[in-house]
Write a protein that holds these residues in place. Structure first.
Motif, mmCIF file in Angstrom:
data_model
loop_
_atom_site.group_PDB
_atom_site.id
_atom_site.type_symbol
_atom_site.label_atom_id
_atom_site.label_comp_id
_atom_site.label_asym_id
_atom_site.label_seq_id
_atom_site.Cartn_x
_atom_site.Cartn_y
_atom_site.Cartn_z
ATOM 1 N N TRP A 39 -50.586 26.696 38.650
ATOM 2 C CA TRP A 39 -50.613 25.917 37.403
ATOM 3 C C TRP A 39 -49.304 25.142 37.319
ATOM 4 O O TRP A 39 -48.252 25.747 37.491
ATOM 5 C CB TRP A 39 -50.749 26.839 36.190
ATOM 6 C CG TRP A 39 -51.113 26.073 34.943
ATOM 7 C CD1 TRP A 39 -52.347 25.891 34.406
ATOM 8 C CD2 TRP A 39 -50.213 25.341 34.098
ATOM 9 N NE1 TRP A 39 -52.285 25.109 33.293
ATOM 10 C CE2 TRP A 39 -50.978 24.748 33.079
ATOM 11 C CE3 TRP A 39 -48.840 25.112 34.101
ATOM 12 C CZ2 TRP A 39 -50.423 23.956 32.083
ATOM 13 C CZ3 TRP A 39 -48.273 24.322 33.120
ATOM 14 C CH2 TRP A 39 -49.068 23.755 32.115
ATOM 15 N N PRO A 40 -49.357 23.811 37.110
ATOM 16 C CA PRO A 40 -50.565 22.990 36.949
ATOM 17 C C PRO A 40 -51.179 22.631 38.292
ATOM 18 O O PRO A 40 -50.501 22.590 39.308
ATOM 19 C CB PRO A 40 -50.021 21.746 36.252
ATOM 20 C CG PRO A 40 -48.609 21.621 36.753
ATOM 21 C CD PRO A 40 -48.115 23.033 36.912
ATOM 22 N N GLU A 41 -52.461 22.352 38.269
ATOM 23 C CA GLU A 41 -53.170 21.873 39.451
ATOM 24 C C GLU A 41 -53.510 20.397 39.332
ATOM 25 O O GLU A 41 -53.677 19.726 40.351
ATOM 26 C CB GLU A 41 -54.466 22.660 39.655
ATOM 27 C CG GLU A 41 -54.278 24.044 40.215
ATOM 28 C CD GLU A 41 -55.591 24.736 40.502
ATOM 29 O OE1 GLU A 41 -55.596 25.601 41.393
ATOM 30 O OE2 GLU A 41 -56.606 24.415 39.848
ATOM 31 N N SER A 42 -53.657 19.904 38.113
ATOM 32 C CA SER A 42 -54.051 18.513 37.908
ATOM 33 C C SER A 42 -53.502 18.030 36.574
ATOM 34 O O SER A 42 -52.890 18.792 35.814
ATOM 35 C CB SER A 42 -55.577 18.388 37.913
ATOM 36 O OG SER A 42 -56.121 18.983 36.740
ATOM 37 N N ALA A 43 -53.744 16.758 36.288
ATOM 38 C CA ALA A 43 -53.282 16.174 35.031
ATOM 39 C C ALA A 43 -53.940 16.831 33.826
ATOM 40 O O ALA A 43 -53.438 16.727 32.701
ATOM 41 C CB ALA A 43 -53.572 14.676 35.022
ATOM 42 N N ALA A 44 -55.044 17.510 34.046
ATOM 43 C CA ALA A 44 -55.726 18.197 32.944
ATOM 44 C C ALA A 44 -54.963 19.429 32.481
ATOM 45 O O ALA A 44 -55.198 19.929 31.376
ATOM 46 C CB ALA A 44 -57.138 18.592 33.362
ATOM 47 N N ASP A 45 -54.060 19.926 33.305
ATOM 48 C CA ASP A 45 -53.293 21.128 32.955
ATOM 49 C C ASP A 45 -52.071 20.732 32.127
ATOM 50 O O ASP A 45 -50.954 20.594 32.633
ATOM 51 C CB ASP A 45 -52.855 21.865 34.223
ATOM 52 C CG ASP A 45 -54.007 22.546 34.921
ATOM 53 O OD1 ASP A 45 -54.989 22.895 34.244
ATOM 54 O OD2 ASP A 45 -53.920 22.730 36.149
ATOM 55 N N VAL A 46 -52.308 20.548 30.834
ATOM 56 C CA VAL A 46 -51.235 20.149 29.924
ATOM 57 C C VAL A 46 -50.497 21.367 29.391
ATOM 58 O O VAL A 46 -49.274 21.385 29.291
ATOM 59 C CB VAL A 46 -51.807 19.317 28.755
ATOM 60 C CG1 VAL A 46 -50.696 18.958 27.759
ATOM 61 C CG2 VAL A 46 -52.483 18.057 29.294
ATOM 62 N N ALA A 67 -52.734 33.553 38.445
ATOM 63 C CA ALA A 67 -53.333 34.719 39.091
ATOM 64 C C ALA A 67 -54.855 34.669 39.004
ATOM 65 O O ALA A 67 -55.561 34.988 39.971
ATOM 66 C CB ALA A 67 -52.811 35.991 38.451
ATOM 67 N N GLY A 68 -55.375 34.300 37.841
ATOM 68 C CA GLY A 68 -56.824 34.212 37.681
ATOM 69 C C GLY A 68 -57.438 33.187 38.610
ATOM 70 O O GLY A 68 -58.501 33.426 39.208
ATOM 71 N N ARG A 69 -56.796 32.047 38.761
ATOM 72 C CA ARG A 69 -57.315 31.019 39.661
ATOM 73 C C ARG A 69 -57.298 31.506 41.112
ATOM 74 O O ARG A 69 -58.210 31.210 41.891
ATOM 75 C CB ARG A 69 -56.488 29.741 39.515
ATOM 76 C CG ARG A 69 -56.686 29.051 38.173
ATOM 77 C CD ARG A 69 -55.807 27.819 38.017
ATOM 78 N NE ARG A 69 -56.057 27.169 36.729
ATOM 79 C CZ ARG A 69 -55.536 26.002 36.362
ATOM 80 N NH1 ARG A 69 -54.719 25.363 37.202
ATOM 81 N NH2 ARG A 69 -55.815 25.484 35.187
ATOM 82 N N ALA A 164 -52.101 42.436 48.170
ATOM 83 C CA ALA A 164 -51.044 42.261 47.170
ATOM 84 C C ALA A 164 -51.202 40.897 46.514
ATOM 85 O O ALA A 164 -51.269 39.873 47.203
ATOM 86 C CB ALA A 164 -49.664 42.382 47.806
ATOM 87 N N LEU A 165 -51.287 40.904 45.200
ATOM 88 C CA LEU A 165 -51.333 39.665 44.427
ATOM 89 C C LEU A 165 -49.908 39.338 44.004
ATOM 90 O O LEU A 165 -49.322 40.034 43.174
ATOM 91 C CB LEU A 165 -52.228 39.838 43.202
ATOM 92 C CG LEU A 165 -52.281 38.648 42.237
ATOM 93 C CD1 LEU A 165 -52.918 37.431 42.902
ATOM 94 C CD2 LEU A 165 -53.038 39.027 40.967
ATOM 95 N N ALA A 181 -46.355 27.818 37.888
ATOM 96 C CA ALA A 181 -46.660 29.151 38.405
ATOM 97 C C ALA A 181 -47.560 29.008 39.611
ATOM 98 O O ALA A 181 -48.328 28.044 39.741
ATOM 99 C CB ALA A 181 -47.340 30.001 37.340
ATOM 100 N N ALA A 182 -47.457 29.956 40.516
ATOM 101 C CA ALA A 182 -48.332 30.008 41.682
ATOM 102 C C ALA A 182 -48.660 31.460 41.968
ATOM 103 O O ALA A 182 -47.860 32.353 41.681
ATOM 104 C CB ALA A 182 -47.677 29.357 42.900
ATOM 105 N N ALA A 183 -49.823 31.700 42.523
ATOM 106 C CA ALA A 183 -50.221 33.055 42.893
ATOM 107 C C ALA A 183 -50.871 33.020 44.266
ATOM 108 O O ALA A 183 -51.597 32.068 44.594
ATOM 109 C CB ALA A 183 -51.190 33.635 41.870
#
Length: 203
Positions: A39-46, A67-69, A164-165, A181-183
């Motif tokens: 997160w973010p992945e795209s412009a939609a991730d405000v 993490a969910g993604r 491991a996550l 953030a990244a997972a």
């Protein structure tokens, strides 16, 4: 791993938390990346989605969303049972926004709500992830991406977990900064996953 490798900086400072850097770090430690999310992945991730039970800071919502993604990219949805999976949350600065809010309240003589006490440590969101996604391995929080990868390697090598996550979270620390953030879902090289690989995950 040699001392020189351990001292080398891991470049995860850009807003997309570079997949190439993550892949390289995992490979250096003999780990496979099974899936990834960010997160973010795209412009939609405000703004990250609201996370019930957490307030006043983006730290935990960022961690939960990335993490969910990642987990959704790996397999079928929240009801699927994963192998024993550890949760490792890594952040160089921790919950900056939460710490600022607490400091301002204390300086101003204000009262702090119980939710702020609950989420004052990053393992609150790690526990949340473990409970909601049925992750039954150890829960660990460390101060940075490099340490996160190394802890994940140890947990997998010792047999404490099969997967491991690893969740990497950094909030904006000044003007012009950005929350990110990244997972990644990690496994030993010999692990043979049955679900979608990184190549089939979101770009």
């Amino acid at each position: 791993m040699s001392p020189a490798d351990s001292a080398a900086p891991l470049n995860l400072s850009r807003s997309n938390l570079s997949h190439l850097d993550v892949l390289r770090e995992a490979a250096d430690l003999g780990l496979r990346v099974l899936a990834a999310g960010r997160w973010p992945e795209s412009a939609a991730d405000v703004a990250p989605p609201v996370l019930p039970g957490f307030t006043g800071s983006s730290f935990s919502p960022l961690a939960a969303e990335a993490a969910g993604r990642c987990l959704d990219a790996y397999g079928p949805g929240p009801g699927a049972q994963l192998p024993v999976t550890a949760v490792v949350v890594a952040s160089a600065l921790g919950d900056v926004a939460g710490a600022v809010r607490v400091a301002e309240a204390v300086d101003g003589g204000g009262r702090l709500g119980p939710l702020l006490f609950f989420q004052a440590v990053p393992n609150a969101v790690a526990g949340h992830l473990a409970a909601r996604r049925g992750l039954t391995g150890p829960v660990v929080c460390v101060g940075g991406a490099r340490s996160g990868f190394e802890v994940a390697e140890v947990l997998l090598a010792d047999g404490d977990a099969e997967l491991a996550l690893l969740v990497l979270v950094e909030q904006a620390a000044g003007p012009g900064g950005a929350d990110r953030a990244a997972a990644v879902l990690l496994a030993p090289q010999e692990h043979c996953p049955t679900h979608r690989q990184l190549e089939g995950a979101r770009p």
